[in-house]
Motif scaffolding. Structure first.
Motif, mmCIF file in Angstrom:
data_model
loop_
_atom_site.group_PDB
_atom_site.id
_atom_site.type_symbol
_atom_site.label_atom_id
_atom_site.label_comp_id
_atom_site.label_asym_id
_atom_site.label_seq_id
_atom_site.Cartn_x
_atom_site.Cartn_y
_atom_site.Cartn_z
ATOM 1 N N TYR A 457 0.849 -1.184 0.000
ATOM 2 C CA TYR A 457 0.000 0.000 0.000
ATOM 3 C C TYR A 457 0.888 1.237 0.000
ATOM 4 O O TYR A 457 2.045 1.203 0.415
ATOM 5 C CB TYR A 457 -0.913 0.018 1.228
ATOM 6 C CG TYR A 457 -1.705 -1.261 1.383
ATOM 7 C CD1 TYR A 457 -2.847 -1.480 0.620
ATOM 8 C CD2 TYR A 457 -1.300 -2.244 2.288
ATOM 9 C CE1 TYR A 457 -3.564 -2.651 0.757
ATOM 10 C CE2 TYR A 457 -2.013 -3.416 2.421
ATOM 11 C CZ TYR A 457 -3.150 -3.616 1.652
ATOM 12 O OH TYR A 457 -3.859 -4.780 1.764
ATOM 13 N N ALA A 458 0.292 2.334 -0.469
ATOM 14 C CA ALA A 458 1.044 3.582 -0.551
ATOM 15 C C ALA A 458 0.054 4.746 -0.493
ATOM 16 O O ALA A 458 -1.149 4.593 -0.739
ATOM 17 C CB ALA A 458 1.868 3.638 -1.841
ATOM 18 N N THR A 459 0.599 5.911 -0.164
ATOM 19 C CA THR A 459 -0.156 7.160 -0.223
ATOM 20 C C THR A 459 0.626 8.119 -1.108
ATOM 21 O O THR A 459 1.861 7.996 -1.228
ATOM 22 C CB THR A 459 -0.358 7.773 1.174
ATOM 23 O OG1 THR A 459 0.914 8.175 1.696
ATOM 24 C CG2 THR A 459 -1.015 6.783 2.126
ATOM 25 N N ALA A 460 -0.064 9.083 -1.695
ATOM 26 C CA ALA A 460 0.619 10.033 -2.573
ATOM 27 C C ALA A 460 -0.244 11.275 -2.735
ATOM 28 O O ALA A 460 -1.482 11.235 -2.575
ATOM 29 C CB ALA A 460 0.919 9.412 -3.932
ATOM 30 N N VAL A 461 0.410 12.382 -3.062
ATOM 31 C CA VAL A 461 -0.260 13.628 -3.419
ATOM 32 C C VAL A 461 0.468 14.179 -4.646
ATOM 33 O O VAL A 461 1.707 14.170 -4.708
ATOM 34 C CB VAL A 461 -0.259 14.633 -2.251
ATOM 35 C CG1 VAL A 461 1.139 14.952 -1.780
ATOM 36 C CG2 VAL A 461 -1.018 15.903 -2.649
ATOM 37 N N ILE A 462 -0.311 14.629 -5.640
ATOM 38 C CA ILE A 462 0.266 15.133 -6.896
ATOM 39 C C ILE A 462 -0.286 16.536 -7.133
ATOM 40 O O ILE A 462 -1.505 16.773 -7.003
ATOM 41 C CB ILE A 462 -0.084 14.215 -8.087
ATOM 42 C CG1 ILE A 462 0.481 12.805 -7.857
ATOM 43 C CG2 ILE A 462 0.457 14.791 -9.393
ATOM 44 C CD1 ILE A 462 0.120 11.816 -8.977
ATOM 45 N N ALA A 463 0.593 17.443 -7.496
ATOM 46 C CA ALA A 463 0.204 18.812 -7.867
ATOM 47 C C ALA A 463 0.695 19.070 -9.290
ATOM 48 O O ALA A 463 1.816 18.688 -9.646
ATOM 49 C CB ALA A 463 0.798 19.819 -6.893
ATOM 50 N N ARG A 464 -0.180 19.770 -10.102
ATOM 51 C CA ARG A 464 0.187 20.058 -11.505
ATOM 52 C C ARG A 464 0.117 21.560 -11.710
ATOM 53 O O ARG A 464 -0.868 22.222 -11.367
ATOM 54 C CB ARG A 464 -0.765 19.342 -12.451
ATOM 55 C CG ARG A 464 -0.432 19.547 -13.923
ATOM 56 C CD ARG A 464 -1.398 18.764 -14.799
ATOM 57 N NE ARG A 464 -1.030 18.862 -16.200
ATOM 58 C CZ ARG A 464 -1.387 19.844 -17.024
ATOM 59 N NH1 ARG A 464 -2.151 20.843 -16.572
ATOM 60 N NH2 ARG A 464 -0.999 19.836 -18.296
ATOM 61 N N PHE A 465 1.221 22.094 -12.269
ATOM 62 C CA PHE A 465 1.307 23.525 -12.589
ATOM 63 C C PHE A 465 1.446 23.668 -14.101
ATOM 64 O O PHE A 465 2.179 22.887 -14.727
ATOM 65 C CB PHE A 465 2.533 24.154 -11.893
ATOM 66 C CG PHE A 465 2.639 23.814 -10.420
ATOM 67 C CD1 PHE A 465 1.985 24.578 -9.469
ATOM 68 C CD2 PHE A 465 3.400 22.718 -10.000
ATOM 69 C CE1 PHE A 465 2.093 24.270 -8.140
ATOM 70 C CE2 PHE A 465 3.500 22.409 -8.675
ATOM 71 C CZ PHE A 465 2.842 23.179 -7.728
#
Length: 595
Positions: A457-465
């Motif tokens: 299992y994993a967690t992640a956060v992605i931001a796009r500019f």
């Protein structure tokens, strides 16, 4: 009563002797006292007859209390058979010399006898001149003599009985003394054995304590050079006078060890401890060698540092005194074995650490430098001394000119987590080439992880500019919310509803969220190791992160974003020991062409 006898010859002496005996018998004198009294008188009369002349024997019986109380102590000793309290008469015999003897200075002879009775004895001392009376008196004297002999026989038998009894008692006392001596000797031997056992137990306890403490010191370090440096300090001066460690990695090729290290060479070659001295060591498990030529009088103990496939080195030491105790030598061999294990583990750890650091450097690539976004990252692994873990960050460009910034956290630590993190990182970059929003990318990562690694299992956060947009699109899957600092310094925690963890057995579509992000704004992406503490939870940590990000002025963020990243980490990690990976990625929006 008073009676007098004139003694001029043997017949007169015998008649006086018989008369005195009759008087004593009449007054109740016991036979033994009577015989003793008469014998003393006979002896003196014999002396008188020897000197010649006429002598006078006067016998007086006095019943007065004054006579009894004035009795001479020497004469009182003559009364042994009768109690003094019952005496009522005192018989006193006085032998006075004739005029010729008195003129020559001969003193009178006197003796006395206390009688238990005081009956009249007017005719008791009269002795006839006929031979029959003398014969009768002689026979009576024989009876008294027989009585004395019987008493003597009884006393001899009593003395013999007591002598035998005393001898038996002495034998018993001797036997008792022998038993007591044997018991005392056995007790002393038992006490000595107990003291010896107690001393040996105390020595064994000290050895075990030293071995445990020394093992803890040696295994506390993961640097084999530090372990080699600590080893002599542990042994001197209690168990060794001098310690040298010959480390084979530092030996020069072709170097001659010399005669002094002959035992060390034998230890390295055979893998067995060697004792070099001019006398046999008698140490268990240790081979004897000739003494060293440099210092023959000084014994040397050479113990190899055993590892597979060959020893790493040899520990050479001299005794603190004349020689080693065999139990101390066994303990030294065991300590050397544990030291070699600690050294081997440290070397393996250093090797794995080098591999891990190489892998980490390969995974944590340099951040890109797009014209509209400035990036700064920090990564601190949880595993002590091993700079690799499951947290990761990445940033890259998409084909349409957009910039993807991601922070993730794979469950677990170490190499396994790093390998899985690299697979996610590679998959994300592959998915991002085809375009797609952050939510779409996380959804595809979820399907990838659930299909190929169902137990991970994993967690992640992605931001796009995007340079053509003044907004920022982000999506999260089970991850702590991003923190946004606006140009005016206000802080927003982007806690819109995130998706569930990646890889769980659940079908999900992770949604995108869009917020304005004008130039001068700064976005903080991070993992839970930065803000979560077991005692306080995660919310106070997010508040502290927001406060730290809001404490900078715009000029500081614009001038040194890397320094700002350090300034955020320091207050958040200084309050407690870190037990999880920490990852922080700062993204600052700037004007296109500003730098």
């Amino acid at each position: 009563m008073r009676r007098t006898w004139r003694i001029a010859g043997v017949t007169d002496a015998a008649r006086a002797r018989i008369g005195l005996a009759r008087v004593a018998a009449a007054y109740g004198v016991p036979p033994l006292e009577r015989i003793r009294f008469g014998t003393a008188l006979s002896a003196h009369l014999r002396q008188c007859l020897t000197k010649g002349g006429t002598w006078r024997l006067t016998l007086t019986a006095d019943t007065s209390a004054a006579a009894l109380s004035a009795e001479d102590p020497a004469t009182a000793g003559l009364t042994t058979d009768g109690p003094a309290s019952g005496a009522r008469c005192l018989l006193e015999a006085v032998v006075t010399p004739s005029r010729e003897a008195s003129a020559a200075g001969e003193p009178p002879w006197r003796t006395a006898l206390v009688c238990p009775e005081a009956g009249p004895a007017t005719e008791a001392g009269v002795v006839a001149d006929d031979p029959a009376a003398l014969a009768e008196a002689l026979l009576g004297a024989d009876e008294d003599t027989a009585l004395v002999l019987r008493r003597l026989t009884e006393q001899e038998e009593l003395v013999s009985f007591h002598r035998e009894e005393l001898q038996q008692t002495n034998q018993g006392v001797v036997a008792l003394h022998a038993e007591l001596d044997a018991a005392g000797r056995a007790q002393r031997e038992a006490f000595a054995a107990e003291r010896k056992a107690r001393t040996e137990a105390e020595r064994a306890r000290r050895r075990l304590t030293f071995l445990a403490d020394a093992s803890a010191v040696l295994t506390a370090s993961l640097n084999h050079h530090e372990i080699l440096r600590r080893l002599p300090d542990l042994l001197m001066p209690v168990y060794a006078g001098r310690v040298e460690v010959r480390w084979f990695e530092t030996e020069e090729p072709g170097r001659d060890a010399g005669p002094r290290l002959a035992a060390a060479e034998a230890a390295a070659r055979t893998g067995r401890p060697q004792y070099a001295a001019d006398h046999p060591g008698g140490l268990p498990g240790v081979d004897d060698q000739p003494p060293s030529e440099e210092d023959p009088a000084r014994p040397l103990l050479c113990i190899p540092l055993p590892t597979r496939p060959a020893p790493l080195g040899v520990l050479t030491m001299s005794p603190p005194g004349e020689r080693w105790d065999p139990d101390d030598a066994v303990m030294l061999v065991e300590l050397t074995r544990r030291a070699s294990i600690a050294i081997d583990n440290a070397r393996r750890y250093e090797h794995n650490r080098d591999i891990a650091e190489t892998l980490q450097r390969a995974l944590l690539t340099r951040l890109p430098t797009p014209p509209d976004v400035e990036l700064a990252a920090r990564y601190l692994p949880a595993t002590h001394g091993l700079n690799i873990g499951g947290d990761w960050y990445d940033a890259f460009r998409q084909p349409d000119g957009g910039v993807i910034a991601v922070v993730g956290d794979v469950t677990g630590h170490g190499l396994h987590a790093a390998v899985m993190m690299s697979q996610l990182r590679t998959a994300l970059r592959a998915y991002a080439v085809d375009g797609g929003s952050p939510g779409r990318l996380l959804t595809r990562l979820h399907d990838f992880l659930h299909t190929l690694q169902p137990d991970l299992y994993a967690t992640a956060v992605i931001a796009r500019f995007h340079p053509d947009e003044s907004t920022m699109t982000w999506a999260a899957a089970g991850h702590p919310p991003p923190v946004l600092r606006e140009p005016d310094g206000r802080i927003r925690v982007l806690d819109d509803k995130p998706g569930a963890m990646l890889g769980i057995p659940l079908k999900q579509e992770i949604a995108d969220h869009t917020v304005p992000m004008p130039p001068g704004s700064t976005l903080a992406l991070y993992t839970d190791g930065l803000v979560e503490r077991r005692a306080r939870g995660i919310d106070p940590g997010i508040e502290r992160l927001a406060a730290a990000l809001g404490s900078f002025n715009p000029a500081e963020l614009e001038a040194d974003l890397e320094g700002a990243a350090e300034g955020i980490l320091h207050p958040l990690l200084s309050d407690s020991e870190r037990d999880d990976d920490v990852c922080l990625l700062l993204c600052r929006r700037r004007e296109v062409g500003a730098r």
